[in-house]
Design a protein around this motif. Structure first.
Motif, PDB file in Angstrom:
ATOM      1  N   ARG A   1       2.960 -10.021   0.012  1.00 22.84           N
ATOM      2  CA  ARG A   1       2.322  -8.705  -0.078  1.00 22.84           C
ATOM      3  C   ARG A   1       0.921  -8.726   0.521  1.00 22.84           C
ATOM      4  O   ARG A   1       0.506  -7.806   1.232  1.00 22.84           O
ATOM      5  CB  ARG A   1       2.287  -8.333  -1.559  1.00 22.84           C
ATOM      6  CG  ARG A   1       1.582  -7.050  -1.905  1.00 22.84           C
ATOM      7  CD  ARG A   1       2.017  -6.602  -3.299  1.00 22.84           C
ATOM      8  NE  ARG A   1       1.040  -5.729  -3.928  1.00 22.84           N
ATOM      9  CZ  ARG A   1       0.011  -6.147  -4.664  1.00 22.84           C
ATOM     10  NH1 ARG A   1      -0.202  -7.449  -4.845  1.00 22.84           N
ATOM     11  NH2 ARG A   1      -0.811  -5.278  -5.204  1.00 22.84           N
ATOM     12  N   LEU A   2       0.203  -9.805   0.240  1.00 25.61           N
ATOM     13  CA  LEU A   2      -1.140  -9.941   0.814  1.00 25.61           C
ATOM     14  C   LEU A   2      -1.068  -9.964   2.338  1.00 25.61           C
ATOM     15  O   LEU A   2      -1.837  -9.296   3.029  1.00 25.61           O
ATOM     16  CB  LEU A   2      -1.788 -11.231   0.280  1.00 25.61           C
ATOM     17  CG  LEU A   2      -3.157 -11.605   0.865  1.00 25.61           C
ATOM     18  CD1 LEU A   2      -4.209 -10.589   0.501  1.00 25.61           C
ATOM     19  CD2 LEU A   2      -3.583 -12.997   0.372  1.00 25.61           C
TER      20      LEU A   2
ATOM     21  N   GLU B   1       0.830  -1.200   0.000  1.00 21.22           N
ATOM     22  CA  GLU B   1       0.000   0.000   0.000  1.00 21.22           C
ATOM     23  C   GLU B   1       0.870   1.258   0.000  1.00 21.22           C
ATOM     24  O   GLU B   1       1.860   1.336   0.719  1.00 21.22           O
ATOM     25  CB  GLU B   1      -0.870  -0.029   1.266  1.00 21.22           C
ATOM     26  CG  GLU B   1      -2.056   0.903   1.224  1.00 21.22           C
ATOM     27  CD  GLU B   1      -2.916   0.723   2.464  1.00 21.22           C
ATOM     28  OE1 GLU B   1      -3.225   1.724   3.108  1.00 21.22           O
ATOM     29  OE2 GLU B   1      -3.271  -0.436   2.779  1.00 21.22           O
TER      30      GLU B   1
ATOM     31  N   GLN C   1      -1.983   8.042  -5.349  1.00 25.78           N
ATOM     32  CA  GLN C   1      -1.970   6.818  -6.128  1.00 25.78           C
ATOM     33  C   GLN C   1      -3.294   6.601  -6.842  1.00 25.78           C
ATOM     34  O   GLN C   1      -4.345   6.858  -6.295  1.00 25.78           O
ATOM     35  CB  GLN C   1      -1.700   5.634  -5.208  1.00 25.78           C
ATOM     36  CG  GLN C   1      -2.718   5.533  -4.091  1.00 25.78           C
ATOM     37  CD  GLN C   1      -2.662   4.194  -3.400  1.00 25.78           C
ATOM     38  OE1 GLN C   1      -2.198   3.213  -3.956  1.00 25.78           O
ATOM     39  NE2 GLN C   1      -3.147   4.145  -2.190  1.00 25.78           N
TER      40      GLN C   1
ATOM     41  N   LEU D   1      -9.685 -11.800   9.086  1.00 28.03           N
ATOM     42  CA  LEU D   1      -8.343 -11.585   8.524  1.00 28.03           C
ATOM     43  C   LEU D   1      -8.448 -11.104   7.082  1.00 28.03           C
ATOM     44  O   LEU D   1      -7.761 -10.166   6.660  1.00 28.03           O
ATOM     45  CB  LEU D   1      -7.544 -12.896   8.601  1.00 28.03           C
ATOM     46  CG  LEU D   1      -6.163 -12.917   7.955  1.00 28.03           C
ATOM     47  CD1 LEU D   1      -5.218 -11.953   8.660  1.00 28.03           C
ATOM     48  CD2 LEU D   1      -5.578 -14.331   8.002  1.00 28.03           C
ATOM     49  N   LEU D   2      -9.339 -11.731   6.313  1.00 25.66           N
ATOM     50  CA  LEU D   2      -9.494 -11.342   4.908  1.00 25.66           C
ATOM     51  C   LEU D   2     -10.067  -9.926   4.779  1.00 25.66           C
ATOM     52  O   LEU D   2      -9.696  -9.176   3.886  1.00 25.66           O
ATOM     53  CB  LEU D   2     -10.382 -12.351   4.171  1.00 25.66           C
ATOM     54  CG  LEU D   2      -9.717 -13.706   3.911  1.00 25.66           C
ATOM     55  CD1 LEU D   2     -10.744 -14.729   3.468  1.00 25.66           C
ATOM     56  CD2 LEU D   2      -8.605 -13.569   2.868  1.00 25.66           C
TER      57      LEU D   2
ATOM     58  N   ARG E   1      -9.463  -7.539   6.717  1.00 24.62           N
ATOM     59  CA  ARG E   1      -8.361  -6.625   6.956  1.00 24.62           C
ATOM     60  C   ARG E   1      -7.429  -6.557   5.735  1.00 24.62           C
ATOM     61  O   ARG E   1      -6.894  -5.515   5.409  1.00 24.62           O
ATOM     62  CB  ARG E   1      -7.594  -7.071   8.191  1.00 24.62           C
ATOM     63  CG  ARG E   1      -7.281  -5.916   9.108  1.00 24.62           C
ATOM     64  CD  ARG E   1      -6.489  -6.356  10.324  1.00 24.62           C
ATOM     65  NE  ARG E   1      -7.085  -7.431  11.059  1.00 24.62           N
ATOM     66  CZ  ARG E   1      -6.489  -8.608  11.312  1.00 24.62           C
ATOM     67  NH1 ARG E   1      -5.264  -8.840  10.891  1.00 24.62           N
ATOM     68  NH2 ARG E   1      -7.113  -9.535  11.995  1.00 24.62           N
ATOM     69  N   ALA E   2      -7.266  -7.718   5.082  1.00 28.48           N
ATOM     70  CA  ALA E   2      -6.308  -7.780   3.971  1.00 28.48           C
ATOM     71  C   ALA E   2      -6.836  -7.089   2.714  1.00 28.48           C
ATOM     72  O   ALA E   2      -6.068  -6.661   1.872  1.00 28.48           O
ATOM     73  CB  ALA E   2      -5.987  -9.237   3.656  1.00 28.48           C
ATOM     74  N   ARG E   3      -8.167  -6.971   2.580  1.00 23.11           N
ATOM     75  CA  ARG E   3      -8.762  -6.379   1.384  1.00 23.11           C
ATOM     76  C   ARG E   3      -8.115  -6.946   0.122  1.00 23.11           C
ATOM     77  O   ARG E   3      -7.488  -6.231  -0.666  1.00 23.11           O
ATOM     78  CB  ARG E   3      -8.588  -4.861   1.418  1.00 23.11           C
ATOM     79  CG  ARG E   3      -9.010  -4.249   2.748  1.00 23.11           C
ATOM     80  CD  ARG E   3     -10.231  -3.378   2.607  1.00 23.11           C
ATOM     81  NE  ARG E   3     -10.056  -2.399   1.574  1.00 23.11           N
ATOM     82  CZ  ARG E   3      -9.465  -1.213   1.758  1.00 23.11           C
ATOM     83  NH1 ARG E   3      -8.963  -0.913   2.941  1.00 23.11           N
ATOM     84  NH2 ARG E   3      -9.404  -0.365   0.782  1.00 23.11           N
ATOM     85  N   PRO E   4      -8.266  -8.246  -0.120  1.00 24.02           N
ATOM     86  CA  PRO E   4      -7.536  -8.893  -1.218  1.00 24.02           C
ATOM     87  C   PRO E   4      -8.003  -8.406  -2.587  1.00 24.02           C
ATOM     88  O   PRO E   4      -9.150  -8.001  -2.762  1.00 24.02           O
ATOM     89  CB  PRO E   4      -7.869 -10.383  -1.066  1.00 24.02           C
ATOM     90  CG  PRO E   4      -8.529 -10.528   0.250  1.00 24.02           C
ATOM     91  CD  PRO E   4      -9.130  -9.202   0.587  1.00 24.02           C
TER      92      PRO E   4
ATOM     93  N   ARG F   1      -0.441  -6.627   3.867  1.00 25.72           N
ATOM     94  CA  ARG F   1      -1.631  -5.810   3.940  1.00 25.72           C
ATOM     95  C   ARG F   1      -2.537  -6.254   5.093  1.00 25.72           C
ATOM     96  O   ARG F   1      -3.173  -5.448   5.750  1.00 25.72           O
ATOM     97  CB  ARG F   1      -2.386  -5.882   2.605  1.00 25.72           C
ATOM     98  CG  ARG F   1      -2.842  -4.531   2.123  1.00 25.72           C
ATOM     99  CD  ARG F   1      -3.606  -4.620   0.825  1.00 25.72           C
ATOM    100  NE  ARG F   1      -2.899  -5.323  -0.222  1.00 25.72           N
ATOM    101  CZ  ARG F   1      -3.373  -6.401  -0.855  1.00 25.72           C
ATOM    102  NH1 ARG F   1      -4.536  -6.903  -0.570  1.00 25.72           N
ATOM    103  NH2 ARG F   1      -2.646  -6.962  -1.813  1.00 25.72           N
ATOM    104  N   ALA F   2      -2.566  -7.560   5.321  1.00 23.11           N
ATOM    105  CA  ALA F   2      -3.480  -8.102   6.333  1.00 23.11           C
ATOM    106  C   ALA F   2      -2.986  -7.832   7.749  1.00 23.11           C
ATOM    107  O   ALA F   2      -3.776  -7.781   8.683  1.00 23.11           O
ATOM    108  CB  ALA F   2      -3.639  -9.600   6.124  1.00 23.11           C
TER     109      ALA F   2
ATOM    110  N   GLU G   1      -5.613 -12.147  -6.249  1.00 23.70           N
ATOM    111  CA  GLU G   1      -5.112 -12.860  -5.073  1.00 23.70           C
ATOM    112  C   GLU G   1      -6.098 -13.918  -4.619  1.00 23.70           C
ATOM    113  O   GLU G   1      -5.715 -15.020  -4.213  1.00 23.70           O
ATOM    114  CB  GLU G   1      -4.814 -11.861  -3.948  1.00 23.70           C
ATOM    115  CG  GLU G   1      -3.602 -11.004  -4.249  1.00 23.70           C
ATOM    116  CD  GLU G   1      -3.466  -9.791  -3.334  1.00 23.70           C
ATOM    117  OE1 GLU G   1      -2.402  -9.166  -3.341  1.00 23.70           O
ATOM    118  OE2 GLU G   1      -4.435  -9.460  -2.620  1.00 23.70           O
TER     119      GLU G   1
END
Lengths: 247, 247
Positions: free
Chosen positions: A218-219, A94, B175, B219-220, B222-225, A222-223, B229
């Motif tokens: 990378r994932l 990010e 960005q 968890l996912l 938070r990760a905002r995949p 971010r998590a 991914e």
């Protein structure tokens, strides 16, 4: 309450600096802003008289600086890692500007350990190094000539960190969470475990690994997983290798 | 509209710099932030090879820099003058921190001419020089060691001026990401797939599922995949169920 206390939990990491003079100038820049921790990864020449000369009154930071053989070693214990880079690349973490990143780091360092990572003078942070970072930090710069000197980048980031402390001190600190974030080492072990499992199931072909592992890293960056979540995921990966289908 | 146009109306003035290397480093610092005007008052040595060396890609700023015999000459035409000083002195002009001063200068330079003045390396701006300034500007610094290198001070001020332009222009965010975030439905399908696989490997016991799935969902979140991914993770989960160990 010391509003600058978080600075003691923020380390500056210089990756493979070429010029010892820049190490000294970086130490000076850090000390002027109240930062005290300098970590070096594979410096070309250190200690060195040029470093001492440019450090001026910040010799103490050079003396307490630690040299590491890998970035991972320099990041041990951290739970928030920000990497400075002027380049645009694929698959980056990010993106955050210097000011926003400083605020995030200072908030994090109320309780946790954080790092700001700087790349080598000419080439900047490698993809490999950036994959260890939760944030890619940009200093706003002239697009026609964005090449800040290494020590100048350190100065701007250190300055923003001090300003962020001043502002955070004016406001009450963010509430402390009770969960323990996974450390850098725990994440690395999870990545290794995942890679081994992906090879074992045939998902990851050893001859053409592509950027799969990098993408997973990378994932996870971010998590920002909790320690307990890492433990759960590793438990699942163990069950993939040793299925208890019978029991 | 060019949000950085005010930078063309803000000159940096170095008073009696002792080291030509610092002049070069200052030029580089200015150019990285889009400033283009450098004025020198009584430099000890200029032009000089050390200045050229430290200027790196900002040689053009050195070539267009003008030398003056007095600060007054360097300030000709200005209507807002800010002087940087770390010292406390009697009878100073109004004190302002670097950020506030940068905002004021950029606002002023929408139409008027402004200057930011830096003193000699060791002694700083004289009382005489400060008396020409409308503002005494301070960079927040470690009181135990506030001595920023001259070029480092220039870098911080130039950086704040660029940031002030960005804010004044309310520039679009840094960005623009091209990646597609995974949709809610894609995440849900991933969670279901993960749950099935965890049951299949025996990791998740149907009779006592606990909060495992809930934790993975968290968890996912938070990760905002990214969509890609999610596709990778589902590919991996498929390989767990149908291992290609043979091929």
């Amino acid at each position: 309450v010391d509003e600058f206390a978080p600075l003691a939990r923020i380390r500056a990491v210089l990756c493979e600096p070429s010029h010892p003079g820049n190490i000294g100038a970086a130490a000076r820049a850090l000390k002027t802003m109240g930062l005290v921790r300098l970590e070096l990864v594979g410096p070309r020449a250190f200690p060195h008289p040029d470093a001492d000369a440019r450090a001026s009154g910040a010799i103490d930071l050079l003396q307490s600086a630690r040299c590491h053989e890998s970035l991972d070693a320099a990041l041990a214990g951290t739970t928030l890692v920000c990497g400075l880079s002027a380049r645009r690349r694929d698959l980056t973490p990010e993106v955050s500007d210097a000011r926003a990143a400083a605020h995030e780091m200072v908030a994090h360092a109320q309780t946790g350990e954080a790092a700001i990572v700087f790349g080598p003078e000419r080439v900047g942070l490698s993809i490999e190094a950036l994959s260890r970072c939760h944030r890619l930090v940009r200093i706003p710069a002239n697009p026609a000539y964005p090449s800040l000197n290494l020590a100048a980048s350190v100065q701007v980031m250190a300055y923003e960190l001090r300003c962020a402390c001043l502002e955070a001190g004016a406001a009450p600190p963010l509430q402390g969470s009770r969960v323990r974030p996974a450390s850098h080492e725990e994440i690395e072990l999870l990545v290794q475990h995942l890679e081994q499992t992906m090879r074992a199931t045939g998902f990851l072909h050893p001859e053409r690994p592509g950027r799969l592992v990098q993408r997973m890293r990378r994932l996870l960056a971010r998590a920002r997983p909790e320690a307990e979540e890492v433990a759960i995921l590793r438990g699942f990966l163990r069950s993939v290798r040793e299925p208890e289908n019978g029991g």
